[in-house]
Design a protein around this motif. Structure first.
Motif, PDB file in Angstrom:
ATOM      1  N   GLN A 150     -15.960   9.292   3.700  1.00 26.26           N
ATOM      2  CA  GLN A 150     -15.601   8.710   4.997  1.00 26.26           C
ATOM      3  C   GLN A 150     -14.196   8.107   4.956  1.00 26.26           C
ATOM      4  O   GLN A 150     -13.402   8.298   5.880  1.00 26.26           O
ATOM      5  CB  GLN A 150     -16.625   7.633   5.384  1.00 26.26           C
ATOM      6  N   GLN A 151     -13.860   7.429   3.870  1.00 25.37           N
ATOM      7  CA  GLN A 151     -12.534   6.829   3.743  1.00 25.37           C
ATOM      8  C   GLN A 151     -11.443   7.895   3.671  1.00 25.37           C
ATOM      9  O   GLN A 151     -10.367   7.739   4.267  1.00 25.37           O
ATOM     10  CB  GLN A 151     -12.485   5.932   2.501  1.00 25.37           C
TER      11      GLN A 151
ATOM     12  N   LYS B  25     -19.394   8.925  -1.980  1.00 23.55           N
ATOM     13  CA  LYS B  25     -19.234   7.649  -1.269  1.00 23.55           C
ATOM     14  C   LYS B  25     -17.830   7.463  -0.701  1.00 23.55           C
ATOM     15  O   LYS B  25     -17.599   6.588   0.128  1.00 23.55           O
ATOM     16  CB  LYS B  25     -19.555   6.481  -2.209  1.00 23.55           C
ATOM     17  N   GLN B  26     -16.867   8.259  -1.154  1.00 22.92           N
ATOM     18  CA  GLN B  26     -15.472   8.094  -0.708  1.00 22.92           C
ATOM     19  C   GLN B  26     -15.117   9.023   0.460  1.00 22.92           C
ATOM     20  O   GLN B  26     -13.997   8.961   0.972  1.00 22.92           O
ATOM     21  CB  GLN B  26     -14.504   8.371  -1.878  1.00 22.92           C
TER      22      GLN B  26
ATOM     23  N   ASP C 225      -0.576   5.104   0.305  1.00 28.78           N
ATOM     24  CA  ASP C 225      -0.934   5.549   1.662  1.00 28.78           C
ATOM     25  C   ASP C 225       0.311   5.767   2.517  1.00 28.78           C
ATOM     26  O   ASP C 225       0.366   6.710   3.326  1.00 28.78           O
ATOM     27  CB  ASP C 225      -1.853   4.527   2.336  1.00 28.78           C
TER      28      ASP C 225
ATOM     29  N   ASN D 201       0.849  -1.194   0.000  1.00 29.07           N
ATOM     30  CA  ASN D 201       0.000   0.000   0.000  1.00 29.07           C
ATOM     31  C   ASN D 201       0.888   1.248   0.000  1.00 29.07           C
ATOM     32  O   ASN D 201       0.873   2.048   0.931  1.00 29.07           O
ATOM     33  CB  ASN D 201      -0.901  -0.037   1.239  1.00 29.07           C
TER      34      ASN D 201
ATOM     35  N   SER E  66      -4.724  12.335   1.904  1.00 30.39           N
ATOM     36  CA  SER E  66      -5.208  10.981   1.609  1.00 30.39           C
ATOM     37  C   SER E  66      -5.671  10.908   0.167  1.00 30.39           C
ATOM     38  O   SER E  66      -5.975  11.932  -0.456  1.00 30.39           O
ATOM     39  CB  SER E  66      -6.344  10.574   2.554  1.00 30.39           C
TER      40      SER E  66
ATOM     41  N   VAL F  92      -7.855   8.002  -2.590  1.00 28.14           N
ATOM     42  CA  VAL F  92      -8.539   6.735  -2.847  1.00 28.14           C
ATOM     43  C   VAL F  92      -8.677   6.590  -4.359  1.00 28.14           C
ATOM     44  O   VAL F  92      -9.220   7.481  -5.020  1.00 28.14           O
ATOM     45  CB  VAL F  92      -9.937   6.689  -2.185  1.00 28.14           C
TER      46      VAL F  92
ATOM     47  N   GLU G 181     -10.983   9.250   7.241  1.00 28.42           N
ATOM     48  CA  GLU G 181     -10.318   8.275   8.120  1.00 28.42           C
ATOM     49  C   GLU G 181      -8.840   8.104   7.762  1.00 28.42           C
ATOM     50  O   GLU G 181      -7.998   7.991   8.652  1.00 28.42           O
ATOM     51  CB  GLU G 181     -11.049   6.939   8.045  1.00 28.42           C
ATOM     52  N   LYS G 182      -8.526   8.106   6.477  1.00 26.01           N
ATOM     53  CA  LYS G 182      -7.119   8.006   6.074  1.00 26.01           C
ATOM     54  C   LYS G 182      -6.339   9.250   6.489  1.00 26.01           C
ATOM     55  O   LYS G 182      -5.183   9.154   6.909  1.00 26.01           O
ATOM     56  CB  LYS G 182      -7.014   7.807   4.555  1.00 26.01           C
TER      57      LYS G 182
ATOM     58  N   THR H 137     -10.321   4.705  -7.531  1.00 29.83           N
ATOM     59  CA  THR H 137     -11.463   3.859  -7.892  1.00 29.83           C
ATOM     60  C   THR H 137     -11.614   3.823  -9.411  1.00 29.83           C
ATOM     61  O   THR H 137     -10.965   4.585 -10.128  1.00 29.83           O
ATOM     62  CB  THR H 137     -12.779   4.393  -7.288  1.00 29.83           C
TER      63      THR H 137
END
Length: 413
Positions: A232-233, A229-230, A65, A62, A217, A219, A236-237, A221
Motif C-alpha cells: 500500500q505504501q 505489508k509494504q 522520496d 526525506n 517508489s 521503502v 501511494e508513494k 525497512t
C-alpha cells in the motif's frame, strides 16, 4: 549550494573517497568540476562543510522520496513512462557491521595504508608502531592513531597522492568510530530470511518500478519485515510521484487478503499469484507472526523462524473437504531466552506453535483472474524488477550497507 554539496556526496560514494579527498580532487579533476557545475578557476568548499552536511543537514530530510519523485516527474514530462503498471519486489542488503565489525574495517584500512607505504619505502616498516591483535576496538583505534601519526610525520611519504588518500580514509573512519562506537551493534538491522535455511542480517529495500524500468517508489525497512505489508505504501508513494496505476505486478508475497481488498477498493488489478498461506491465515495476527514466502515458514515478532511445519485436517474441514490447518513450531530454547516472550511463550511449556487455517475455496474471484490472458501477459513483466535488483547490488554496491541505521540506508539508496 545544497545541490552542489549533494553532488559531492554522489562523487564520494561512486569513487570511495573521504570528504577531504573528494574535495581535493575537485580542485584539479575537470570531470569532477564539470559534474559539480564549477568553473575551472572556482574555489572549492572546505571539507568540514561537506562533513557537517553529510552528518547533520541530511539527517531528517526525506531525500530518497524527493529524488525518486523528481525522476518520475521528468520521465513523465519527456514521455519516457507510458505504462500504467508498477512492478513490486524487495531486495536485501547486509548490514555493514555484520560481516565486518568496526575493528575489522579499521584493520583493512590500516593494512591498505601500510601496503602502500611498503610499496614506496619498505625500510619505513621499522618506524611504524607494533600491531595489536587483542580484538578490542578501542585498542585498534589507538593503534590506527599511532600509525597515522608515524606516516604523517614523514613529509615525503605522506605527500604521495595514493598514501594521502589512504590516510584521509583511515582518519575519517577512526573519527566516525570514536563518535559512534555503538555502530558495532546496528540497532536498526534485523535478521531476515531468503529461504528456510539461509538468512541475512540487515535491511530490505521494497521497490516499485514501471515497465520502462523507472523506479517510482522505495521503502526501506529492517530485514525481517514482510514484503506484502509494504504494498500500500509503495502504491501511494508512486501515485504521489505522479503515476497513474492500473496494474500492480508482484510475486505471491503480495497476494495476502488485505492487499486484494485494497486493490479492489482502489480499482487496481493485482497481478500476483495466490499463495494459500499468505492469502488466508486465521491465526492471531495481533501476535505479530508473519509469513515468509521464500522460506515457506512463519516468523515471530522477535525475528525467529519456525523450525517445523505440520498439516492436519480437523473433522469440521474433513467433512466438507474445503480446508486444513497448518501448525508451525518454534525452537523452545530460543523462546525461553527471548526478551519478547511475555504474552507469547508460557513458562514451562514444552512446545511453542502457531497455527493457521487454510481454505482453498477462498478468493475464487482472484483465482479466476489468474487464468485470464491479461494476468498471464502482465506476469511476464516481473523479471524486469529482478534485473533491477541485480543491477543495484552488482553495479551500485547495494549488497552491503555503507553505513549504519535506516537513515544511512536511505542515504545510500
Amino acid at each position: 549550494d545544497p545541490i552542489r554539496l549533494f553532488k559531492y556526496l554522489i562523487l564520494k560514494a561512486i569513487f570511495g573517497l573521504s570528504d577531504v579527498d573528494v574535495v581535493e580532487r575537485s580542485k584539479y579533476d575537470m570531470s569532477f568540476k564539470y559534474f559539480l557545475d564549477m568553473a575551472p578557476e572556482e574555489d572549492v568548499i572546505e571539507p568540514s562543510t561537506l562533513t557537517k552536511f553529510r552528518k547533520l543537514r541530511l539527517r531528517d530530510t526525506n531525500m530518497l522520496d524527493l529524488l525518486i519523485g523528481k525522476t518520475v516527474e521528468l520521465a513523465l514530462e519527456k514521455g519516457i513512462i507510458k505504462s500504467k503498471s508498477i512492478i513490486v519486489d524487495s531486495t536485501h542488503t547486509k548490514a555493514r557491521y555484520n560481516q565486518k565489525t568496526p575493528r575489522e574495517t579499521l584493520l583493512d584500512y590500516s593494512k591498505n595504508l601500510r601496503k602502500e607505504v611498503y610499496r614506496i619505502d619498505e625500510s619505513f616498516k621499522s618506524e611504524l608502531p607494533a600491531k595489536v591483535n587483542n580484538g578490542i576496538l578501542e585498542d585498534e583505534i589507538e593503534y590506527c592513531k599511532k600509525l597515522l601519526d608515524a606516516v604523517k610525520a614523514n613529509e615525503v611519504l605522506s605527500n604521495y597522492p595514493i598514501i594521502k588518500e589512504k590516510i584521509n580514509l583511515l582518519e575519517e573512519t577512526v573519527e566516525d568510530d570514536l563518535e559512534k562506537l555503538s555502530l558495532s551493534k546496528d540497532e536498526d538491522a534485523k535478521v531476515g530470511h531468503k529461504t528456510y535455511d539461509t538468512s541475512f542480517f540487515g535491511y530490505k529495500t521494497h521497490l516499485a518500478m514501471t515497465e520502462e524500468r523507472i523506479i517510482t517508489s522505495a521503502v526501506i525497512t529492517s530485514g525481517e519485515k514482510h514484503d506484502g505489508k509494504q504494498l500500500q505504501q509503495l502504491v501511494e508513494k508512486s501515485q504521489a510521484a505522479g503515476m497513474e496505476i492500473e496494474n500492480v505486478i508482484g510475486d505471491a508475497a503480495y497476494s495476502e487478503k488485505e492487499n486484494l481488498e485494497y486493490a479492489k477498493k482502489e480499482n487496481i488489478q493485482l497481478v500476483a499469484r495466490l499463495s494459500k498461506t499468505v492469502t488466508h491465515g486465521n491465526g492471531n495476527k495481533s501476535a505479530g507472526f508473519e509469513y515468509n514466502k521464500d522460506a515457506d515458514r512463519y516468523v515471530c515478532k522477535a525475528g525467529h523462524m519456525s523450525v517445523k511445519k505440520t498439516k492436519t485436517r480437523p473433522k469440521k474441514h474433513a467433512e466438507d473437504g474445503q480446508g486444513s490447518v497448518e501448525s508451525y513450531f518454534f525452537d523452545v530454547e530460543k523462546c525461553k531466552r527471548c526478551p519478547q516472550r511475555d504474552g507469547c511463550y508460557r513458562d514451562g511449556a514444552k512446545t511453542k506453535s502457531y497455527s493457521v487455517s487454510i481454505k482453498t475455496n477462498t478468493h475464487q474471484e482472484h483465482m479466476d483472474f489468474q487464468e485470464s490472458e491479461h494476468f498471464k501477459e502482465k506476469s511476464k513483466e516481473r523479471y524486469k524488477i529482478e534485473a533491477k535488483n541485480s543491477e543495484l547490488k552488482h553495479r551500485h554496491g547495494y549488497d552491503v550497507a555503507s553505513s549504519s541505521g535506516l537513515s544511512g540506508m536511505e542515504m545510500q539508496g
